[in-house]
Design a protein around this motif. Structure first.
Motif, PDB file in Angstrom:
ATOM      1  N   GLU A  99       0.806  -1.215   0.000  1.00  0.00           N
ATOM      2  CA  GLU A  99       0.000   0.000   0.000  1.00  0.00           C
ATOM      3  C   GLU A  99       0.844   1.272   0.000  1.00  0.00           C
ATOM      4  O   GLU A  99       0.298   2.374  -0.038  1.00  0.00           O
ATOM      5  N   GLY A 100       2.164   1.124   0.000  1.00  0.00           N
ATOM      6  CA  GLY A 100       3.033   2.277  -0.170  1.00  0.00           C
ATOM      7  C   GLY A 100       3.236   2.653  -1.624  1.00  0.00           C
ATOM      8  O   GLY A 100       3.808   3.700  -1.920  1.00  0.00           O
ATOM      9  N   GLY A 101       2.781   1.804  -2.538  1.00  0.00           N
ATOM     10  CA  GLY A 101       2.894   2.094  -3.968  1.00  0.00           C
ATOM     11  C   GLY A 101       1.552   1.932  -4.632  1.00  0.00           C
ATOM     12  O   GLY A 101       0.508   1.985  -3.991  1.00  0.00           O
ATOM     13  N   CYS A 102       1.564   1.748  -5.945  1.00  0.00           N
ATOM     14  CA  CYS A 102       0.301   1.524  -6.652  1.00  0.00           C
ATOM     15  C   CYS A 102       0.567   0.828  -7.976  1.00  0.00           C
ATOM     16  O   CYS A 102       1.701   0.736  -8.450  1.00  0.00           O
ATOM     17  N   GLN A 103      -0.516   0.334  -8.544  1.00  0.00           N
ATOM     18  CA  GLN A 103      -0.496  -0.303  -9.856  1.00  0.00           C
ATOM     19  C   GLN A 103      -1.366   0.519 -10.805  1.00  0.00           C
ATOM     20  O   GLN A 103      -2.388   1.074 -10.379  1.00  0.00           O
TER      21      GLN A 103
ATOM     22  N   ASP B   8       6.323   4.622  -1.648  1.00  0.00           N
ATOM     23  CA  ASP B   8       6.887   4.450  -0.304  1.00  0.00           C
ATOM     24  C   ASP B   8       6.740   2.988   0.106  1.00  0.00           C
ATOM     25  O   ASP B   8       6.232   2.675   1.184  1.00  0.00           O
ATOM     26  N   SER B   9       7.194   2.096  -0.771  1.00  0.00           N
ATOM     27  CA  SER B   9       7.065   0.659  -0.537  1.00  0.00           C
ATOM     28  C   SER B   9       8.156   0.159   0.404  1.00  0.00           C
ATOM     29  O   SER B   9       9.212   0.794   0.548  1.00  0.00           O
ATOM     30  N   ASP B  10       7.900  -0.986   1.014  1.00  0.00           N
ATOM     31  CA  ASP B  10       8.821  -1.586   1.982  1.00  0.00           C
ATOM     32  C   ASP B  10       9.945  -2.304   1.229  1.00  0.00           C
ATOM     33  O   ASP B  10       9.822  -3.460   0.845  1.00  0.00           O
ATOM     34  N   MET B  11      11.047  -1.603   1.027  1.00  0.00           N
ATOM     35  CA  MET B  11      12.160  -2.149   0.253  1.00  0.00           C
ATOM     36  C   MET B  11      12.833  -3.332   0.945  1.00  0.00           C
ATOM     37  O   MET B  11      13.356  -4.231   0.287  1.00  0.00           O
ATOM     38  N   ALA B  12      12.841  -3.332   2.271  1.00  0.00           N
ATOM     39  CA  ALA B  12      13.481  -4.433   3.003  1.00  0.00           C
ATOM     40  C   ALA B  12      12.723  -5.736   2.777  1.00  0.00           C
ATOM     41  O   ALA B  12      13.327  -6.792   2.547  1.00  0.00           O
TER      42      ALA B  12
ATOM     43  N   ASP C 223       7.100  15.159   1.213  1.00  0.00           N
ATOM     44  CA  ASP C 223       5.981  15.607   2.041  1.00  0.00           C
ATOM     45  C   ASP C 223       4.667  14.910   1.686  1.00  0.00           C
ATOM     46  O   ASP C 223       3.653  15.126   2.360  1.00  0.00           O
ATOM     47  N   TRP C 224       4.668  14.101   0.645  1.00  0.00           N
ATOM     48  CA  TRP C 224       3.440  13.449   0.195  1.00  0.00           C
ATOM     49  C   TRP C 224       3.256  12.099   0.882  1.00  0.00           C
ATOM     50  O   TRP C 224       4.224  11.393   1.177  1.00  0.00           O
ATOM     51  N   THR C 225       1.993  11.732   1.089  1.00  0.00           N
ATOM     52  CA  THR C 225       1.642  10.372   1.495  1.00  0.00           C
ATOM     53  C   THR C 225       1.385   9.546   0.239  1.00  0.00           C
ATOM     54  O   THR C 225       1.178  10.109  -0.849  1.00  0.00           O
ATOM     55  N   PRO C 226       1.382   8.218   0.352  1.00  0.00           N
ATOM     56  CA  PRO C 226       1.012   7.402  -0.814  1.00  0.00           C
ATOM     57  C   PRO C 226      -0.363   7.764  -1.372  1.00  0.00           C
ATOM     58  O   PRO C 226      -0.556   7.746  -2.602  1.00  0.00           O
ATOM     59  N   GLU C 227      -1.314   8.112  -0.500  1.00  0.00           N
ATOM     60  CA  GLU C 227      -2.642   8.486  -0.958  1.00  0.00           C
ATOM     61  C   GLU C 227      -2.600   9.769  -1.790  1.00  0.00           C
ATOM     62  O   GLU C 227      -3.267   9.879  -2.832  1.00  0.00           O
ATOM     63  N   GLN C 228      -1.803  10.736  -1.360  1.00  0.00           N
ATOM     64  CA  GLN C 228      -1.667  11.978  -2.136  1.00  0.00           C
ATOM     65  C   GLN C 228      -1.018  11.705  -3.490  1.00  0.00           C
ATOM     66  O   GLN C 228      -1.408  12.296  -4.505  1.00  0.00           O
ATOM     67  N   PHE C 229      -0.033  10.808  -3.503  1.00  0.00           N
ATOM     68  CA  PHE C 229       0.620  10.463  -4.763  1.00  0.00           C
ATOM     69  C   PHE C 229      -0.377   9.819  -5.725  1.00  0.00           C
ATOM     70  O   PHE C 229      -0.461  10.204  -6.900  1.00  0.00           O
TER      71      PHE C 229
END
Length: 329
Positions: A74-78, A146-150, A184-190
Motif C-alpha cells: 500500500e506504499g505504492g500503486c499499480q 513508499d514501498s517496503d524495500m526491506a 511531504d506526500w503520502t502514498p494516498e496523495q501520490f
C-alpha cells in the motif's frame, strides 16, 4: 479503485478485457495489500524465498502477462491501461507515455529505460507488462512510492544468470521509492495526483461496477488467480536445465528430459514477454529427436505464429544446445 485484493483486481482487468469491453481506453489505478506478483512464465520456486513470503504473510499471485516478479504494497500503486487493439503485438510506448506524462505533471521527471521500465536518476521506479485478448491489449505496471524495500529484498530472488548479465547484486540496488522526489506526500496523495493528472489530460469519465459485475469478477478471481495450482504450477523434475539472459528479451530457461534421444519432457520459463502458450510449445517438441535442425524448425514454426519479444527461434535453440549453460540435476 477501492479494492486492495489483488485477485479481485486482476480478475477485474480480465473481466474488462473479455466480458464488459469498452470501445474506448480504460484506465485504472489501484493498490494491494503486501503481495508478490509472478510473471506468466516464471517458476515460483526459483523466483521467491517462500519461507520469507510466509514469514511476512504475503499474498502470491500469477499475472496473465509476462515479465519478472515484483513486490507491491500500500506504499505504492499499480496502473492498468486497457486499449481496443487488433494488432496483437507487444508495444509498451502508449502506456509508458501516459504514466510518464502523469509523473511529469505532478513534478516527477521519470524517463523510459529498456523495454518496459521507468527510471529516475537511473534507478527503477516502475516496471510494466502486457497481454492481449481478442480485440484488446492490456498494459499494467507498478509505481514505487513508499514501498517496503526491506521486505521486497528479502522475498525476491535475483537469478545469478540475470544478476551477472545486468551487473547487479540485489533487487534493492536498482530500485528507488518516488517519495524521495516528494518527501511531504503520502502514498494516498501520490495516487490521487496521478489520477488527477491522467483524468485532466485525457477527458476521462468514471465508470461504476454493478453488483452483477462484482459477482462475475469474484468468480474469475477464484477460478483464474487465487487457485494455488495456477500460482505455483507443477514441480516436475527434469534431467537438464539450460538458461541464458538475452539482452532485450529477458531471462530464458529450458528444462528438459530425454528418452532414447527424444524429448520426453520440456518446459520453457523466464521473464520474457509473449502471448505464447507454453504448454502448446512443449507439446510440439515432445517426442521429437534431440537434433538441432529439427528443434529449430519446430521452434521457428511456433514463434512465427506467436513471437517472444526480443528473442528469436535461433536464440532459443542456442540456449537448448549450449553445453556451457547446462546444469545437470
Amino acid at each position: 479503485m477501492t479494492s486492495r485484493d489483488v485477485y479481485h483486481n486482476f480478475a477485474l482487468e480480465y473481466y474488462l478485457m473479455t466480458a464488459h469491453a469498452f470501445n474506448e481506453p480504460v484506465f485504472m489505478l489501484w493498490t494491494t495489500t503486501p503481495t508478490v506478483m509472478l510473471g506468466k512464465y516464471q517458476d515460483a520456486f526459483s523466483e521467491l524465498d517462500l519461507n520469507a513470503v510466509d514469514a511476512h504473510g504475503l499474498t502470491v499471485v500469477r499475472r496473465y502477462s509476462g515479465g519478472g516478479t515484483i513486490y507491491t504494497d500500500e506504499g505504492g500503486c499499480q496502473f492498468t491501461l486497457i486499449m481496443p487493439d487488433q494488432t496483437n503485438d507487444l508495444d509498451f510506448s502508449q502506456g509508458l507515455t501516459l504514466i510518464q506524462q502523469a509523473l511529469v505533471a505532478v513534478g516527477i521527471h521519470a524517463t523510459t529505460d529498456s523495454r518496459n521500465d521507468l527510471v529516475v536518476d537511473g534507478l527503477k521506479v516502475s516496471g510494466s507488462a502486457q497481454y492481449d485478448e481478442p480485440g484488446y491489449k492490456l498494459h499494467h505496471g507498478s509505481l514505487l512510492f513508499d514501498s517496503d524495500m526491506a521486505t521486497m529484498a528479502s522475498v525476491l530472488k535475483v537469478d545469478p544468470v540475470k544478476q551477472k548479465a545486468k551487473h547487479i547484486h540485489s533487487v534493492h540496488q536498482r530500485t528507488i521509492n518516488l517519495k524521495a522526489q516528494k518527501p511531504d506526500w503520502t502514498p494516498e496523495q501520490f495516487r490521487q495526483g496521478i489520477i488527477d493528472a491522467v483524468s485532466s489530460a485525457n477527458n476521462c469519465r468514471t465508470v461504476t461496477l454493478t453488483a452483477a459485475d462484482e459477482a462475475r469478477i469474484s468468480e474469475i478471481a477464484a477460478e483464474r488467480f487465487a487457485d494455488p495450482a495456477v500460482i505455483y504450477g507443477d514441480r516436475q523434475t527434469f534431467q537438464m536445465t539450460r538458461k541464458r539472459y538475452v539482452k532485450g528479451g529477458g531471462l530464458v530457461q529450458i528444462d528438459y528430459s530425454l528418452n532414447d534421444g527424444r524429448l520426453s519432457a520440456v518446459r520453457l520459463s523466464g521473464d520474457f514477454f509473449s502471448n505464447l502458450d507454453t504448454s502448446q510449445f512443449s507439446k510440439a517438441l515432445l517426442g521429437k529427436p534431440f537434433d538441432r535442425e529439427i528443434m529449430k524448425t519446430v521452434i521457428a514454426r511456433k514463434l512465427s505464429v506467436t513471437p517472444i519479444l526480443g528473442i528469436t527461434a535461433e536464440q532459443l535453440v542456442e540456449v537448448l544446445f549450449d553445453d556451457k549453460k547446462a546444469v545437470e540435476k
